[in-house]
Design a protein around this motif. Structure first.
Motif, mmCIF file in Angstrom:
data_model
loop_
_atom_site.group_PDB
_atom_site.id
_atom_site.type_symbol
_atom_site.label_atom_id
_atom_site.label_comp_id
_atom_site.label_asym_id
_atom_site.label_seq_id
_atom_site.Cartn_x
_atom_site.Cartn_y
_atom_site.Cartn_z
ATOM 1 N N ASP A 191 66.499 55.771 23.544
ATOM 2 C CA ASP A 191 66.699 54.437 22.979
ATOM 3 C C ASP A 191 65.436 53.975 22.258
ATOM 4 O OD1 ASP A 191 69.189 54.501 24.137
ATOM 5 O OD2 ASP A 191 68.737 53.026 25.691
ATOM 6 N N TYR A 192 65.640 53.205 21.180
ATOM 7 C CA TYR A 192 64.516 52.809 20.332
ATOM 8 C C TYR A 192 64.774 51.436 19.738
ATOM 9 C CZ TYR A 192 61.086 53.150 16.511
ATOM 10 O OH TYR A 192 60.049 52.927 15.653
ATOM 11 N N ASP A 193 63.740 50.594 19.737
ATOM 12 C CA ASP A 193 63.797 49.272 19.105
ATOM 13 C C ASP A 193 62.891 49.295 17.888
ATOM 14 O OD1 ASP A 193 65.516 48.128 21.012
ATOM 15 O OD2 ASP A 193 63.847 47.552 22.292
ATOM 16 N N GLU A 194 63.480 49.201 16.705
ATOM 17 C CA GLU A 194 62.720 49.199 15.447
ATOM 18 C C GLU A 194 62.177 47.799 15.195
ATOM 19 O OE1 GLU A 194 60.706 49.917 12.406
ATOM 20 O OE2 GLU A 194 61.839 51.660 13.060
ATOM 21 N N THR A 195 60.929 47.713 14.752
ATOM 22 C CA THR A 195 60.315 46.414 14.474
ATOM 23 C C THR A 195 59.950 46.249 13.005
ATOM 24 O OG1 THR A 195 58.136 47.296 15.042
ATOM 25 C CG2 THR A 195 59.381 46.208 16.809
ATOM 26 N N THR A 234 70.742 54.518 21.839
ATOM 27 C CA THR A 234 70.947 53.295 21.066
ATOM 28 C C THR A 234 69.704 53.004 20.242
ATOM 29 O OG1 THR A 234 72.417 52.349 22.735
ATOM 30 C CG2 THR A 234 71.428 50.815 21.173
ATOM 31 N N THR A 257 68.166 50.074 18.001
ATOM 32 C CA THR A 257 68.324 48.649 17.739
ATOM 33 C C THR A 257 67.413 48.252 16.583
ATOM 34 O OG1 THR A 257 68.794 48.260 20.081
ATOM 35 C CG2 THR A 257 68.197 46.338 18.752
ATOM 36 N N GLU A 266 72.231 45.661 16.345
ATOM 37 C CA GLU A 266 71.364 44.637 15.767
ATOM 38 C C GLU A 266 70.774 43.810 16.894
ATOM 39 O OE1 GLU A 266 71.580 40.814 12.722
ATOM 40 O OE2 GLU A 266 73.400 41.863 13.263
ATOM 41 N N SER A 267 69.485 43.558 16.845
ATOM 42 C CA SER A 267 68.833 42.740 17.858
ATOM 43 C C SER A 267 69.515 41.378 17.939
ATOM 44 C CB SER A 267 67.350 42.556 17.506
ATOM 45 O OG SER A 267 66.715 41.754 18.454
#
Length: 90
Positions: free
Chosen positions: A14-18, A34, A36, A62-63
């Motif tokens: 899982d990864y949250d792109e900033t 996932t 995000t 989408e966040s």
């Protein structure tokens, strides 16, 4: 067409792109993954591709906005293009 893979990222978890704009090559052979991306902002574009043959899904979310797309087969590519308030998925 899109300018990818200028910011290509290889993932297997899982990864949250900033950042704005990116392309994700995702290996879900170890389990569902996932990715995000930030809430829609004008001009943001993202691409995502499943790179393994497993039965595990790759989810694009989408966040704060929920799931945008599910990739179930190797080689499938989805693009998320923002108009400033939402994403169009192609």
């Amino acid at each position: 067409m899109f300018p990818w893979p200028k910011n290509a990222i290889w993932l297997s978890a899982d990864y949250d792109e900033t950042k704005a704009d990116g392309f994700f090559n995702v290996d879900a052979s170890g389990g569902e993954v996932t990715v995000t991306i930030p809430a829609a902002a004008s001009g943001d574009e993202y691409g995502i591709r499943k790179v393994d043959d497993s039965s595990n899904d790759v989810l694009l979310a989408e966040s704060g906005g929920g799931e945008l797309a599910t990739l179930s087969e190797r080689g499938v590519v989805k693009h998320a293009i923002s108009n400033g308030s939402s994403y169009a998925i192609t």
